[in-house]
Design an enzyme around this catalytic site. Structure first.
Site, mmCIF file in Angstrom:
data_model
loop_
_atom_site.group_PDB
_atom_site.id
_atom_site.type_symbol
_atom_site.label_atom_id
_atom_site.label_comp_id
_atom_site.label_asym_id
_atom_site.label_seq_id
_atom_site.Cartn_x
_atom_site.Cartn_y
_atom_site.Cartn_z
ATOM 1 N N GLY A 1 0.841 -1.200 0.000
ATOM 2 C CA GLY A 1 0.000 0.000 0.000
ATOM 3 C C GLY A 1 0.864 1.232 0.000
ATOM 4 O O GLY A 1 2.070 1.156 0.270
ATOM 5 N N SER B 1 -25.351 -9.022 -25.631
ATOM 6 C CA SER B 1 -24.788 -8.114 -26.635
ATOM 7 C C SER B 1 -23.952 -8.861 -27.660
ATOM 8 O O SER B 1 -23.575 -8.304 -28.681
ATOM 9 C CB SER B 1 -23.892 -7.089 -25.940
ATOM 10 O OG SER B 1 -22.717 -7.725 -25.479
ATOM 11 N N GLY B 2 -23.634 -10.140 -27.346
ATOM 12 C CA GLY B 2 -22.717 -10.855 -28.218
ATOM 13 C C GLY B 2 -21.272 -10.670 -27.770
ATOM 14 O O GLY B 2 -20.362 -11.297 -28.282
ATOM 15 N N GLY B 3 -21.050 -9.797 -26.778
ATOM 16 C CA GLY B 3 -19.712 -9.660 -26.191
ATOM 17 C C GLY B 3 -19.440 -10.871 -25.310
ATOM 18 O O GLY B 3 -20.356 -11.637 -24.989
ATOM 19 N N VAL B 4 -18.172 -11.022 -24.908
ATOM 20 C CA VAL B 4 -17.814 -12.264 -24.216
ATOM 21 C C VAL B 4 -18.533 -12.392 -22.862
ATOM 22 O O VAL B 4 -19.025 -13.479 -22.517
ATOM 23 C CB VAL B 4 -16.272 -12.433 -24.104
ATOM 24 C CG1 VAL B 4 -15.642 -11.314 -23.343
ATOM 25 C CG2 VAL B 4 -15.893 -13.763 -23.491
ATOM 26 N N ASP B 5 -18.674 -11.307 -22.102
ATOM 27 C CA ASP B 5 -19.274 -11.428 -20.767
ATOM 28 C C ASP B 5 -20.748 -11.832 -20.844
ATOM 29 O O ASP B 5 -21.168 -12.798 -20.198
ATOM 30 C CB ASP B 5 -19.161 -10.110 -19.987
ATOM 31 C CG ASP B 5 -17.728 -9.644 -19.850
ATOM 32 O OD1 ASP B 5 -16.833 -10.486 -20.050
ATOM 33 O OD2 ASP B 5 -17.502 -8.464 -19.562
ATOM 34 N N SER B 6 -21.522 -11.094 -21.643
ATOM 35 C CA SER B 6 -22.951 -11.423 -21.682
ATOM 36 C C SER B 6 -23.169 -12.788 -22.338
ATOM 37 O O SER B 6 -24.103 -13.512 -21.990
ATOM 38 C CB SER B 6 -23.756 -10.328 -22.381
ATOM 39 O OG SER B 6 -23.444 -10.255 -23.738
ATOM 40 N N GLU C 1 4.147 -10.800 -6.592
ATOM 41 C CA GLU C 1 3.030 -10.916 -7.540
ATOM 42 C C GLU C 1 3.307 -10.331 -8.914
ATOM 43 O O GLU C 1 2.561 -10.558 -9.852
ATOM 44 C CB GLU C 1 1.767 -10.277 -6.936
ATOM 45 C CG GLU C 1 1.771 -8.752 -6.800
ATOM 46 C CD GLU C 1 2.460 -8.236 -5.531
ATOM 47 O OE1 GLU C 1 3.268 -8.984 -4.942
ATOM 48 O OE2 GLU C 1 2.215 -7.074 -5.142
ATOM 49 N N CYS D 1 5.344 -6.170 1.385
ATOM 50 C CA CYS D 1 5.736 -4.748 1.409
ATOM 51 C C CYS D 1 5.095 -4.043 2.610
ATOM 52 O O CYS D 1 5.426 -4.331 3.743
ATOM 53 C CB CYS D 1 5.375 -4.109 0.075
ATOM 54 S SG CYS D 1 6.209 -2.528 -0.182
ATOM 55 N N TYR D 2 4.132 -3.149 2.378
ATOM 56 C CA TYR D 2 3.487 -2.488 3.522
ATOM 57 C C TYR D 2 2.925 -3.541 4.480
ATOM 58 O O TYR D 2 2.987 -3.384 5.707
ATOM 59 C CB TYR D 2 2.349 -1.570 3.034
ATOM 60 C CG TYR D 2 1.613 -0.878 4.168
ATOM 61 C CD1 TYR D 2 2.110 0.294 4.730
ATOM 62 C CD2 TYR D 2 0.430 -1.412 4.694
ATOM 63 C CE1 TYR D 2 1.456 0.925 5.773
ATOM 64 C CE2 TYR D 2 -0.234 -0.792 5.743
ATOM 65 C CZ TYR D 2 0.283 0.376 6.287
ATOM 66 O OH TYR D 2 -0.367 0.992 7.327
ATOM 67 N N LYS E 1 -11.330 -11.142 -16.170
ATOM 68 C CA LYS E 1 -11.668 -11.257 -17.594
ATOM 69 C C LYS E 1 -11.050 -12.504 -18.254
ATOM 70 O O LYS E 1 -11.708 -13.191 -19.028
ATOM 71 C CB LYS E 1 -11.188 -9.999 -18.316
ATOM 72 C CG LYS E 1 -11.655 -9.890 -19.732
ATOM 73 C CD LYS E 1 -13.008 -9.251 -19.781
ATOM 74 C CE LYS E 1 -13.521 -9.123 -21.198
ATOM 75 N NZ LYS E 1 -14.815 -8.431 -21.220
ATOM 76 N N HIS F 1 7.801 -7.505 -4.073
ATOM 77 C CA HIS F 1 6.480 -7.880 -4.599
ATOM 78 C C HIS F 1 6.562 -9.188 -5.399
ATOM 79 O O HIS F 1 6.946 -9.153 -6.563
ATOM 80 C CB HIS F 1 5.936 -6.756 -5.493
ATOM 81 C CG HIS F 1 5.521 -5.555 -4.712
ATOM 82 N ND1 HIS F 1 4.243 -5.372 -4.253
ATOM 83 C CD2 HIS F 1 6.231 -4.484 -4.278
ATOM 84 C CE1 HIS F 1 4.165 -4.236 -3.577
ATOM 85 N NE2 HIS F 1 5.365 -3.682 -3.573
#
Ligand code: XMP
Length: 523
Positions: free
Chosen positions: A58, A234-239, A182, A85-86, A379, A180
């Site tokens: 942080g 919508s045809g997008g990946v999420d929906s 990560e 770290c923090y 995602k 870090h």
């Protein structure tokens, strides 16, 4: 849902830019984890029942007044803790050690000498270094340092500027690293985190795409019972992934509504219907609302006004359709984990640069209960789930496309004529990127129709036609982006085809601005 994954890790966020990366590394290792603000109540932590706790980095210093502190009893729960770290400085400070501001800030790559390699630093690649003669490369970013260890702790790694670079209390399973693990700049960071998850916390990996799908389908069935669900597709990946999961769980009791706003890409509506209706047999309602959208956009040039009109109209059309189905109790949305973290984060909201109109952003007054099957996913995980569900690459790997569609890529008022020009141009850009094997290398590549015309010559004729801007960007998350250094030969092919094949275009320019200060879309 989380109960489905027996071995869970809790990440307490102290405001680091890289907290999400910790979660992604854990998920990649097959371990379920969730991020909460550092203020999480001890009783909530007990309820979450983690196998291990990670304290993020942080921007604060424990030496400051009002520095963010966790509940000290956290360290007495008998649950292994890793402070990063923090997080490490906080652990040292709260357990009675001493932390001071350092004269020299340490920022960037640093070589670490490992003094103890039996648990956190076990099995590190010797090539990458795990001995004095060949030290380990890590990424540091800190000003403070630990001057005196709390009792029961020992130093397990040090660097030239940071004598206390990693600590442990083996008996209590409390660990801290100043660097870090990560981030990619710590090449062995994944191994270090896996050592914590598996060797120290004793986690067994249970987070897989297949397990996620099975658990989600079971969850949806339990929640929905025999009721009906509606979703905006919508045809997008999420929906698409949301609709597929619900379809698997409850079949035709899901109605997906696909609204054609007249601002879609070439053949988009046809492809979505062919994939979801003909192939996957979803109960999909296609609504051609292009007339009403285009009519309301007539003469509107201001980008925010366009976005608002499209957003409002979308909601209106959707509500009307949903009412027609009748007897619907649930609304399914494609909310993702980063949105969830954002809303629970203790950081303030950022300024509105653009009003985003997302297919998922539907109004509360519909009085529908929400189902958000992707709210625990990043995602890339959504894409993996989509692949496992059998969705084609044309859906999974398609470039992001904004809710307001081509309207915000036509600068100035939207007309049918301009839409037709841009639709053709956009299709050519996509085709050429695919043909040159470049489509999957860039985040987005598209054409923008500019409201200026320039003089050209075709054959012996003078022309006075539109200029098209090409926007091709590379990005990891759309928060920042850089223009793609795409080979000239590809630009040449795109430009030739645009000018020769699309009536109304006689000039092409390439956008060489990065985000920030520009944005990806032009409006
Ligand atoms: P900007 O232009 O803000 O875009 O740099 C960042 C990313 O978001 C997409 N975008 C949208 N997506 N609704 C969406 O669902 C919107 O209103 C919207 N506006 C921009 C854009 O394509 C890029 O990927």
């Amino acid at each position: 849902m989380r109960q489905a994954y027996k071995d869970r890790i809790l990440i307490l966020d102290f405001g680091s830019q890289t907290t999400q990366l910790i979660a992604r590394r854990a998920r990649e290792a097959g371990v379920y984890c969730e991020i909460y603000p550092y203020t999480m109540d001890l009783s909530e932590i007990r309820k979450f029942a983690p196998k291990g706790i990670i304290l993020s980095g942080g921007p604060s210093s424990v030496t400051e007044k009002d520095a963010p502190m966790s509940d000290t009893r956290l360290f007495d729960l008998g649950i292994p803790v890793l402070g990063i770290c923090y997080g490490m400085q906080l652990m040292a400070y709260q357990l009675g050690g001493e932390v001071c501001s350092s004269e020299t800030r340490e920022y960037g790559r640093t070589c670490l000498d490992l003094l103890e390699t039996s648990d956190l630093f076990a099995s590190l690649d010797k090539e990458a270094g795990s001995s004095d003669s060949n030290p380990l490369m890590v990424w540091m970013s800190h000003g403070d340092r630990i001057e005196r260890l709390p009792s029961g702790f020992e130093v397990i790694a040090s660097s030239k500027n940071t004598p206390v670079a990693a600590i442990r209390n083996k008996e209590k399973k409390l660990y801290g690293v100043q660097f870090h693990p990560e981030v990619v700049h710590t090449p062995q960071g994944g191994v270090i985190l896996r050592n914590f998850l598996f060797n120290i916390c004793g986690c067994v990996p249970g987070w897989t795409v297949r397990a996620f799908i099975e658990n989600t389908i079971r969850d949806i069935r339990e929640t929905v019972g025999d009721k009906r669900v509606v979703c905006a597709m919508s045809g997008g990946v999420d929906s698409s992934v949301v609709a597929m999961l619900l379809h698997r769980a409850i079949g035709d009791r899901l109605t997906s509504i696909f609204i054609d706003n007249g601002l879609l890409r070439k053949d988009e509506a046809r492809e979505v219907r062919s994939i979801f209706c003909d192939h996957f047999k979803l109960n999909l309602r296609y609504v051609d609302a292009s007339e009403i959208f285009l009519e309301r956009l007539t003469g509107v040039a201001d980008p925010e006004a366009k976005r608002k009109i499209i957003g409002r109209t979308f909601i209106e059309v959707f509500e009307k359709e949903a009412r027609r189905i009748g007897d619907v109790e649930f609304l399914a949305q494609g909310t993702l984990y980063p949105d969830v973290i954002e809303s629970v984060s203790f950081k303030g909201p950022s300024a509105t640069i653009k009003t985003h109109h997302n297919v998922g952003g539907l109004p509360d007054n519909m009085r529908l209960k929400l189902i958000e099957p992707l709210r625990e996913l990043f995602k890339d995980e959504v894409r993996r789930v989509g692949r496992e569900l059998g969705l084609p690459s044309s859906i999974i790997d398609r470039h992001p496309f904004p809710g307001p569609g081509l309207a915000i890529r036509i600068l100035g008022p939207v007309t049918r004529k301009n839409l037709a020009i841009l639709r053709e141009a956009d299709a050519i850009v996509t085709e050429e990127l695919i043909k040159h094997d470049y489509y999957n290398r860039v985040w987005q590549g598209f054409a923008v129709l500019l409201p200026i015309r320039s003089v050209g010559v075709m054959g012996d004729e003078r022309t006075y036609e539109h200029v098209v801007g090409l926007r091709i960007v590379e990005s990891l998350d759309a928060m920042t982006a850089d223009w793609s250094r795409i080979p000239y030969s590809i630009l040449a092919d795109i430009s030739n085809r645009l000018i020769n094949e699309v009536k109304g275009i006689n000039r092409v320019v390439y956008d060489i601005s990065s985000k920030p200060p520009s944005t990806i879309e032009w409006e």
